[in-house]
Design a protein around this motif. Structure first.
Motif, PDB file in Angstrom:
ATOM      1  N   THR A 170     -15.428 -28.923 -31.690  1.00 40.93           N
ATOM      2  CA  THR A 170     -16.185 -28.892 -30.593  1.00 40.93           C
ATOM      3  C   THR A 170     -17.413 -28.208 -30.825  1.00 40.93           C
ATOM      4  O   THR A 170     -18.014 -27.930 -31.867  1.00 40.93           O
ATOM      5  CB  THR A 170     -15.359 -27.883 -29.756  1.00 40.93           C
ATOM      6  N   ASN A 171     -18.256 -28.097 -29.917  1.00 38.12           N
ATOM      7  CA  ASN A 171     -19.290 -27.264 -29.988  1.00 38.12           C
ATOM      8  C   ASN A 171     -19.196 -25.877 -30.432  1.00 38.12           C
ATOM      9  O   ASN A 171     -18.296 -25.331 -29.842  1.00 38.12           O
ATOM     10  CB  ASN A 171     -20.480 -27.154 -28.715  1.00 38.12           C
ATOM     11  N   LYS A 172     -19.957 -25.273 -31.307  1.00 37.46           N
ATOM     12  CA  LYS A 172     -19.446 -24.103 -31.774  1.00 37.46           C
ATOM     13  C   LYS A 172     -19.380 -22.943 -30.676  1.00 37.46           C
ATOM     14  O   LYS A 172     -20.349 -22.929 -29.881  1.00 37.46           O
ATOM     15  CB  LYS A 172     -20.303 -23.701 -32.827  1.00 37.46           C
ATOM     16  N   GLY A 173     -18.509 -22.128 -30.631  1.00 39.97           N
ATOM     17  CA  GLY A 173     -18.113 -21.074 -29.703  1.00 39.97           C
ATOM     18  C   GLY A 173     -17.723 -21.666 -28.288  1.00 39.97           C
ATOM     19  O   GLY A 173     -17.715 -20.777 -27.282  1.00 39.97           O
ATOM     20  N   ASP A 174     -17.255 -23.019 -28.301  1.00 38.06           N
ATOM     21  CA  ASP A 174     -17.258 -23.513 -26.727  1.00 38.06           C
ATOM     22  C   ASP A 174     -15.810 -24.199 -27.108  1.00 38.06           C
ATOM     23  O   ASP A 174     -15.901 -25.479 -27.043  1.00 38.06           O
ATOM     24  CB  ASP A 174     -18.383 -24.312 -26.541  1.00 38.06           C
ATOM     25  N   GLU A 228     -21.250 -37.437 -31.351  1.00 41.62           N
ATOM     26  CA  GLU A 228     -21.552 -35.904 -31.473  1.00 41.62           C
ATOM     27  C   GLU A 228     -22.985 -35.611 -30.718  1.00 41.62           C
ATOM     28  O   GLU A 228     -22.970 -34.442 -30.247  1.00 41.62           O
ATOM     29  CB  GLU A 228     -22.087 -35.875 -32.955  1.00 41.62           C
ATOM     30  N   THR A 229     -23.755 -36.397 -30.518  1.00 39.34           N
ATOM     31  CA  THR A 229     -24.943 -36.208 -29.594  1.00 39.34           C
ATOM     32  C   THR A 229     -24.726 -35.957 -28.106  1.00 39.34           C
ATOM     33  O   THR A 229     -25.175 -35.190 -27.453  1.00 39.34           O
ATOM     34  CB  THR A 229     -26.024 -37.318 -29.678  1.00 39.34           C
ATOM     35  N   ARG A 230     -23.570 -36.748 -27.854  1.00 40.37           N
ATOM     36  CA  ARG A 230     -22.901 -36.486 -26.323  1.00 40.37           C
ATOM     37  C   ARG A 230     -22.471 -35.202 -26.229  1.00 40.37           C
ATOM     38  O   ARG A 230     -22.591 -34.631 -25.310  1.00 40.37           O
ATOM     39  CB  ARG A 230     -21.949 -37.833 -26.171  1.00 40.37           C
ATOM     40  N   MET A 231     -21.696 -34.670 -27.203  1.00 45.13           N
ATOM     41  CA  MET A 231     -21.084 -33.451 -27.008  1.00 45.13           C
ATOM     42  C   MET A 231     -22.083 -32.373 -27.077  1.00 45.13           C
ATOM     43  O   MET A 231     -21.798 -31.364 -26.275  1.00 45.13           O
ATOM     44  CB  MET A 231     -19.935 -33.477 -28.180  1.00 45.13           C
ATOM     45  N   LYS A 234     -23.448 -31.301 -24.055  1.00 47.32           N
ATOM     46  CA  LYS A 234     -22.601 -31.137 -23.006  1.00 47.32           C
ATOM     47  C   LYS A 234     -21.807 -32.056 -22.203  1.00 47.32           C
ATOM     48  O   LYS A 234     -21.173 -31.974 -21.061  1.00 47.32           O
ATOM     49  CB  LYS A 234     -23.144 -29.855 -22.072  1.00 47.32           C
ATOM     50  N   GLY A 235     -22.120 -33.509 -22.496  1.00 49.03           N
ATOM     51  CA  GLY A 235     -21.546 -34.448 -21.832  1.00 49.03           C
ATOM     52  C   GLY A 235     -20.255 -34.652 -22.151  1.00 49.03           C
ATOM     53  O   GLY A 235     -19.182 -35.377 -21.449  1.00 49.03           O
ATOM     54  N   ALA A 236     -19.781 -34.001 -23.125  1.00 48.13           N
ATOM     55  CA  ALA A 236     -18.341 -34.249 -23.735  1.00 48.13           C
ATOM     56  C   ALA A 236     -17.896 -32.806 -24.192  1.00 48.13           C
ATOM     57  O   ALA A 236     -18.621 -31.964 -24.587  1.00 48.13           O
ATOM     58  CB  ALA A 236     -18.273 -35.271 -24.694  1.00 48.13           C
TER      59      ALA A 236
END
Length: 322
Positions: A170-174, A228-231, A234-236
């Motif tokens: 995931t995105n770090k911290g999320d 990864e760019t989508r995540m 915040k799109g994923a």
């Protein structure tokens, strides 16, 4: 998080399945992929093959004469295969291919394509082999579509050369409290199309529905960097990829500040070099060459260079996947 070894069931394995820690160095993953053109930055063409190589006489005469094995590969999957800052193709697969080439007296010429076109490219004779973190599975061996169970092609043979696993990140911290695949219900996953992660995502989406939970939404992309760019935007909520790839992205993207792995790895299984069913002589030559570099220690050096020792094998099997 230190990865465990959790088993799951699914209709097929695509790119991979579960192994231990990785600490790799190198350039950030570049995103250009899918042009199905020759990549001359990494694998120069051979002259006429080398009869002095230990296993040269095992190759088919036409390949030995050309001195080149054409490799279909999705060159956007660090650290397995990717382009460095100079545009050269580098990674685990190119290094192993180079070592195999020394045994056979040929050069491996990597050609870039999206992952979901590689087996079709073999059938169309665009490549001699496909080497792209592809999981050796019975469905692929038999040319069966895993979702429909129908025969869709002649199938391929595999020469196994590595073992790997799949992870969530995931995105770090999320992390949104994601620890297992069952925590994905109600989330949005970005994933590379037609990979093992994509299959697991579809399997989990069905499970969420059957259990009466919120839907798992899946967005699939041609390459993992696009997922990864989508995540990142915040799109994923989460991405899934082979553990070596996930760990590499976590270590390198944004200087290690972009992503984090959540939960344990799942599904152990082998990477295989895919060879057309009709190319038995080439298949057997590759198997002999992989076994030779295992036995002479070159394989170990490559695996240690990329920090993926837990994925090492000791025997180059043909069609060892299930």
């Amino acid at each position: 998080m230190t990865a465990g070894n959790t088993r799951r069931t699914t209709a097929m394995r695509s790119r991979t399945a579960a192994v231990g820690a990785i600490a790799v160095a190198g350039a950030l993953l570049l995103t250009g992929c899918g042009d199905q053109t020759k990549d001359n930055g990494s694998k120069p063409e051979g002259d006429s093959g080398s009869s002095s190589a230990p296993l040269a006489d095992k190759l088919p005469a036409d390949i030995r004469s050309k001195g080149v094995i054409r490799v279909g590969s999705d060159i956007a999957y660090a650290p397995v295969e990717f382009k460095d800052d100079s545009g050269k193709v580098v990674g685990i697969d190119p290094d192993i291919a180079e070592a195999i080439g020394k045994q056979l007296g040929v050069k491996f010429e990597f050609q870039n394509a999206t992952f979901d076109t590689l087996i079709g490219g073999l059938a169309a004779k665009r490549y001699d082999i496909a080497m792209s973190a592809m999981t050796d599975t019975k469905d692929r061996q038999e040319g069966v579509d895993s979702e429909t169970g129908k025969k869709v092609g002649a199938g391929v043979d595999f020469v196994d050369y590595f073992t790997a696993g799949v992870s969530l990140y995931t995105n770090k911290g999320d992390t949104q409290n994601i620890k297992t695949w069952d925590d994905l219900c109600g989330k949005t996953m970005a994933v590379q199309r037609n990979t093992f992660s994509h299959d697991l995502a579809k399997d989990q989406a069905k499970k969420c529905k059957d259990d009466g939970k919120k839907d798992l939404k899946i967005e699939d992309f041609a390459t993992n960097p696009e997922a990864e760019t989508r995540m990142r935007s915040k799109g994923a909520d989460v991405v899934s990829a082979d553990f070596p790839i996930a760990a590499y992205s976590v270590k390198n993207a944004g200087g290690g500040k972009s992503f984090e792995i959540v939960g344990d790895q799942v599904e152990a299984g082998p990477y295989g070099i895919a060879v057309p069913k009709t190319s038995t002589e080439l298949r057997d030559a590759l198997q002999a060459a992989v076994q030779a570099i295992i036995d002479n220690g070159e394989y170990k050096k490559i695996i240690e260079k990329w920090g993926v020792e837990d994925g090492a094998i000791t025997e180059a099997k043909v069609n060892g996947g299930s």
